[in-house]
Design an enzyme around this catalytic site. Structure first.
Site, PDB file in Angstrom:
ATOM      1  N   HIS A 293       0.822  -1.220   0.000  1.00 44.81           N
ATOM      2  CA  HIS A 293       0.000   0.000   0.000  1.00 44.81           C
ATOM      3  C   HIS A 293       0.854   1.268   0.000  1.00 44.81           C
ATOM      4  O   HIS A 293       0.338   2.362  -0.237  1.00 44.81           O
ATOM      5  CB  HIS A 293      -0.919   0.027   1.227  1.00 44.81           C
ATOM      6  CG  HIS A 293      -1.955  -1.053   1.235  1.00 44.81           C
ATOM      7  ND1 HIS A 293      -2.876  -1.209   0.221  1.00 44.81           N
ATOM      8  CD2 HIS A 293      -2.205  -2.051   2.123  1.00 44.81           C
ATOM      9  CE1 HIS A 293      -3.654  -2.254   0.490  1.00 44.81           C
ATOM     10  NE2 HIS A 293      -3.262  -2.782   1.635  1.00 44.81           N
TER      11      HIS A 293
ATOM     12  N   ASP B 278      -2.412 -10.639  -2.386  1.00 41.09           N
ATOM     13  CA  ASP B 278      -2.960 -10.207  -1.094  1.00 41.09           C
ATOM     14  C   ASP B 278      -4.473  -9.925  -1.257  1.00 41.09           C
ATOM     15  O   ASP B 278      -4.932  -9.597  -2.356  1.00 41.09           O
ATOM     16  CB  ASP B 278      -2.233  -8.933  -0.666  1.00 41.09           C
ATOM     17  CG  ASP B 278      -2.581  -8.489   0.747  1.00 41.09           C
ATOM     18  OD1 ASP B 278      -1.793  -8.786   1.663  1.00 41.09           O
ATOM     19  OD2 ASP B 278      -3.626  -7.814   0.925  1.00 41.09           O
TER      20      ASP B 278
ATOM     21  N   HIS C  34      -6.012  -7.396  -0.381  1.00 43.98           N
ATOM     22  CA  HIS C  34      -6.218  -5.980  -0.684  1.00 43.98           C
ATOM     23  C   HIS C  34      -5.439  -5.557  -1.930  1.00 43.98           C
ATOM     24  O   HIS C  34      -4.326  -6.032  -2.156  1.00 43.98           O
ATOM     25  CB  HIS C  34      -5.778  -5.133   0.508  1.00 43.98           C
ATOM     26  CG  HIS C  34      -6.449  -5.531   1.785  1.00 43.98           C
ATOM     27  ND1 HIS C  34      -5.869  -6.384   2.699  1.00 43.98           N
ATOM     28  CD2 HIS C  34      -7.668  -5.208   2.279  1.00 43.98           C
ATOM     29  CE1 HIS C  34      -6.705  -6.575   3.724  1.00 43.98           C
ATOM     30  NE2 HIS C  34      -7.800  -5.872   3.495  1.00 43.98           N
TER      31      HIS C  34
ATOM     32  N   ASP D 158      -3.952 -13.006   3.574  1.00 42.48           N
ATOM     33  CA  ASP D 158      -5.189 -12.568   4.208  1.00 42.48           C
ATOM     34  C   ASP D 158      -6.396 -12.943   3.349  1.00 42.48           C
ATOM     35  O   ASP D 158      -7.524 -12.545   3.629  1.00 42.48           O
ATOM     36  CB  ASP D 158      -5.182 -11.067   4.546  1.00 42.48           C
ATOM     37  CG  ASP D 158      -4.604 -10.208   3.450  1.00 42.48           C
ATOM     38  OD1 ASP D 158      -4.319 -10.730   2.348  1.00 42.48           O
ATOM     39  OD2 ASP D 158      -4.418  -8.993   3.684  1.00 42.48           O
TER      40      ASP D 158
HETATM   41 ZN   LIG Z   1      -3.932  -7.260   2.757  1.00 41.76          ZN
END
Ligand SMILES: [Zn+2]
Length: 355
Positions: free
Chosen positions: A165, A201, A203, A290
């Site tokens: 991120h 991931d 996200h 995740d």
């Molecule tokens: Zn994540």
């Protein structure tokens, strides 16, 4: 397969984070990395010279993807937090941001103002050791890359906090330095012409996408929760294909929260097909687990057999592969989930899938 551990990871140990309006115990903890290390150690995968000491490559490779002013900020942030009256027993959280109509081209002197300028959310506690741990992760990723350049087929980089991120000049989503991006850029600087980053991931890796969005020498592909409902919300849609020279070198596969494993693997196959057509010399995998069915903050359904299957698919891709650890917040399961991916990659996938 070689292993590189960021031994400085525990320097970043947040006390709390803001979740649904309350301060709660941090989800992103040293126990995550300790769980992975324990699983890899129990499997005997740290023995026989497989574990490499992370070598310090200095700050220059980080400056190839991050703004020097941002790195300066990270290095000095904790000292500034204390000097500005911040509590040494608490973590620093941003509280104000230069959103639309506000200026982000002027760097304020006020520390809290700069904390907002260089961040994207209030979900990322900045601690005394954030810089040391994040920089250590970049150095570990660079060490893993060096192993590939020396002829290794694959390397796994055990690090936290995660990185995908983090943008060129901001932190967020628990991430401060974008380790995958640093490694990809270093590979190019060492002579590679095309590098692929596959982000699995839960996200979307908004930082990685943004860093390479206008470039042809890195193809970023990501499978993730649909940003209409899932963090990071403001990037990761299917119509983001790159811009300028980079047009056609970005591919997003957003899936609804709760998506089936069949849908996830269909997206993986589509992403790998795009990457195969791109014909990279190196594959960097942003390995978040995740996506696990038991993850406390995410909503996919992968489990051990699926992680082994992912590893096998990545092995079949057939390029030197650098695994960089990203998310995964089911601390009691994260180690076995990562192990399943790596076993699948290394050829033990069938046994793992049946376990
Ligand atoms: Zn994540």
């Amino acid at each position: 397969m070689k292993f590189v551990v960021n031994t400085l990871h525990a320097a970043h140990a947040a006390h709390q984070e803001i979740f649904r309006g309350r301060l709660v115990p941090a989800f992103e903890t040293p126990a995550r990395a300790e769980g992975i290390a324990a699983a890899l150690r129990d499997a005997g995968w740290f023995d026989g010279g497989l574990q490499l000491p992370a070598r310090d490559h200095g700050r220059a490779p980080l400056e190839r993807v991050h703004a020097p002013a941002y790195l300066d900020f990270l290095e000095g942030a904790w000292g500034e937090w204390l000097a500005s009256g911040g509590d040494a027993q608490a973590d620093a959280f941003p509280a104000v941001w230069p959103v639309r109509t506000l200026r982000d081209d002027v760097v304020p002197r006020n520390f809290v103002a700069r904390l907002g300028l260089y961040s994207m959310d209030s979900g990322t506690p900045l601690t005394a050791g954030s810089w040391a741990a994040a920089n250590g992760g970049a150095q570990a990723a660079l060490t893993g890359l060096a192993a590939l350049r020396a002829g290794e087929r694959a390397a796994y980089v055990l690090t936290r906090p995660p990185g995908h991120h983090a943008g060129a000049d901001f932190f967020g989503g628990y991430c401060f330095v974008n380790h995958a991006a640093v490694a990809a850029q270093a590979a190019l600087d060492a002579g590679a012409r095309r590098v692929a980053i596959l982000d699995v991931d839960y996200h979307h890796g908004n930082g990685t996408q943004a860093i390479f969005y206008a470039r042809r020498d890195v193809f970023y592909a990501s499978l993730h929760g649909d940003p209409m409902t899932e963090y990071p919300f403001y990037l990761g849609h299917a119509d983001e294909r790159g811009v300028g020279d980079g047009l056609g070198c970005n591919a997003n596969y957003p899936l609804p929260a709760g998506a089936s494993n069949d849908a996830w693997f269909a997206a993986l196959a589509a992403a790998l097909e795009r990457l195969r057509a791109y014909d990279p010399e190196l594959l960097v995998v942003s390995l978040g687990v995740d996506t696990y069915v038991g993850d406390p903050i995410s909503h996919f359904r992968l489990d051990r057999p699926e992680y082994a299957r992912l590893g096998m698919a990545l092995a079949a891709f057939g390029r030197p592969t650098l695994f960089v650890q990203e998310g995964g917040y089911a601390t009691d399961a994260i180690g076995l989930n990562v192990l399943a991916v790596l076993r699948g990659f290394d050829g033990g996938g069938a046994a793992e899938a049946g376990a």
